[in-house]
Design an enzyme around this catalytic site. Structure first.
Site, short mmCIF file in Angstrom:
data_model
loop_
_atom_site.label_atom_id
_atom_site.label_comp_id
_atom_site.label_asym_id
_atom_site.label_seq_id
_atom_site.Cartn_x
_atom_site.Cartn_y
_atom_site.Cartn_z
N SER A 194 0.84 -1.20 0.00
CA SER A 194 0.00 0.00 0.00
C SER A 194 0.87 1.25 0.00
O SER A 194 2.09 1.17 0.19
CB SER A 194 -0.94 -0.01 1.21
OG SER A 194 -0.21 0.10 2.41
N THR A 196 1.76 3.58 1.92
CA THR A 196 2.61 3.99 3.05
C THR A 196 3.89 3.18 3.14
O THR A 196 4.72 3.44 4.01
CB THR A 196 1.85 3.86 4.38
OG1 THR A 196 1.52 2.48 4.60
CG2 THR A 196 0.59 4.70 4.37
N LYS A 197 4.06 2.19 2.26
CA LYS A 197 5.20 1.28 2.35
C LYS A 197 6.35 1.72 1.44
O LYS A 197 6.22 2.64 0.64
CB LYS A 197 4.75 -0.14 1.98
CG LYS A 197 3.50 -0.62 2.72
CD LYS A 197 3.62 -0.52 4.21
CE LYS A 197 2.46 -1.18 4.95
NZ LYS A 197 1.14 -0.57 4.71
N LEU A 198 7.48 1.02 1.55
CA LEU A 198 8.62 1.35 0.70
C LEU A 198 8.43 0.84 -0.72
O LEU A 198 8.88 1.46 -1.67
CB LEU A 198 9.92 0.76 1.29
CG LEU A 198 10.59 1.51 2.43
CD1 LEU A 198 9.76 1.45 3.71
CD2 LEU A 198 11.99 0.97 2.69
#
Length: 392
Positions: A194, A196-198
């Site tokens: 998603s 918000t991830k790297l």
């Protein structure tokens, strides 16, 4: 800073424009356009060549036999739990995102909440050992904020008990355990993709495993359990990943190592600027590991800092700085899981951490000045802590 006053006391906010908690770093559209156009022309918008290419690239990166792309980390967890036949008690932390536990319930299992190590923020191995009884069917651990769990110790416990070990690796892309990417440990590891991830695919998840039988079940399970003959081997879900998400994910994978390295650098800058500030604690990462720093989270000890975590959040918001308090309330206090809550007071470290933990802005591309502004704001607020507390 002597002539400054915190914005919450009427001073001018230090942030000239809002500093967001997260900001996704995405590939340029020009790099995606040819593959997106090819997908539109072909009409193969799901179950196509880009999904296969993305899965292979992730498997190669993680060094695992199977990387199965799914619609979300939550569906990946639910399919993994269900494929393993979990229908009884499963050891799990409460200091985690609700999906770690909701997927257990959907699969037909029941959570047995245990405490965490407040230094690492991950599940406490001693608490796991104490909770292991003959009826426990699995252990679920989390790489919280991208900090690898105590993998070797947990694998030893799971092997001794003869039960599966599943890692909720939602924050895990970019993290390394003893120099190796997390992903190939335990029975399976489930990642989130998603924004918000790297590693970002828009929405989506990856189930990584070296277990051939489990991989086959998850691949069929994401297709309703379809046996290929319009029947069902088992009751699965529609958990497919679209071609567009796979295209975005594969190009985001190219940026992953740079993102992880940069976040480590930003984390070091935060530490250097704040380590001498009274009442601030930092997440403990083993020297042989690399935290992905999906979030950069500190702890606030009100006795020494002079303000509670929530009062600091309020003061930082006045400065134009966004923060987040993970995971308050912890899962065992959610209404949906109250029936599984342990005896009140039995998770003291979890209960302390949810009131002390504060996540500061962390992006894969940040200006050093941004980190300096956040740290200056925290130190200024600390200096005026007594006055701020009296004004509330």
């Amino acid at each position: 800073m002597a002539d400054l006053r915190p914005a919450i006391l009427g001073g001018t906010p230090l942030a000239t424009s809002p500093i967001r908690l997260v900001r996704p770093v995405l590939p340029e559209f020009a790099t995606l356009a040819p593959e997106v156009e090819q997908t539109l022309i072909s009409g193969m918008v799901t179950k196509g060549q880009h999904l296969a290419a993305f899965e292979q690239a992730v498997a190669d990166h993680l060094g695992v036999a199977h990387a199965i792309a799914v619609s979300s980390c939550t569906t990946g967890l639910a399919l993994t739990y269900r494929a393993l036949g979990l229908n009884g008690p499963v050891i799990v932390p409460s200091f985690t995102f609700m999906a770690t536990v909701s997927a257990l319930i959907w699969a037909g299992a029941t959570p047995r909440f245990v405490d965490i190590d407040p230094a690492t923020t991950n599940i406490d191995v001693k608490a796991v050992r104490a909770a292991l009884t003959p009826e426990v069917q699995a252990i679920v651990a989390v790489h919280n904020f991208g900090n690898p769990a105590a993998i070797a110790e947990l694998e030893a416990l799971a092997n001794e008990a003869g039960i599966p070990l599943i890692f909720d690796a939602a924050h895990g892309f970019g993290a390394q355990y003893n120099g190796q990417p997390v992903g190939g440990f335990g029975t399976a590891e489930c990642f989130s993709l998603s924004p918000t991830k790297l590693l970002i695919a828009g929405e989506g998840g990856i189930v990584a495993t070296n277990n051939d039988e489990l991989a086959h079940k998850i691949r069929t399970g994401r297709e309703y359990g379809n046996d290929g003959k319009y029947g069902s081997d088992w009751a699965g879900l529609n958990a497919r990943m679209a071609e567009y998400n796979a295209i975005l994910g594969r190009h985001s994978l190219d940026q992953l190592e740079q993102a992880a390295r940069q976040r480590s650098q930003y984390a070091a800058l935060y530490w250097a600027a704040l380590f001498a500030t009274p009442g601030i604690g930092f997440q403990a990462v083993r020297p042989s590991d690399r935290c992905a720093y999906k979030d950069y989270s500190i702890t606030i000890d009100e006795t020494y800092f002079g303000l509670s975590r929530d009062m600091l959040r309020q003061a930082l918001a006045a400065e134009g700085i966004e923060t987040r308090a993970y995971y308050d309330p912890p899962v065992h206090r959610h209404a949906a899981y109250a029936q599984f809550a342990p005896v009140e007071g039995s998770l003291p470290k979890t209960n302390w951490l949810v009131k002390a933990s504060l996540s500061l802005p962390m992006h894969s591309e940040m200006e050093f000045d941004t980190i300096e502004t956040v740290c200056n704001a925290i130190k200024l607020i600390c200096a005026y802590g007594e006055e701020i507390a009296a004004s509330q």
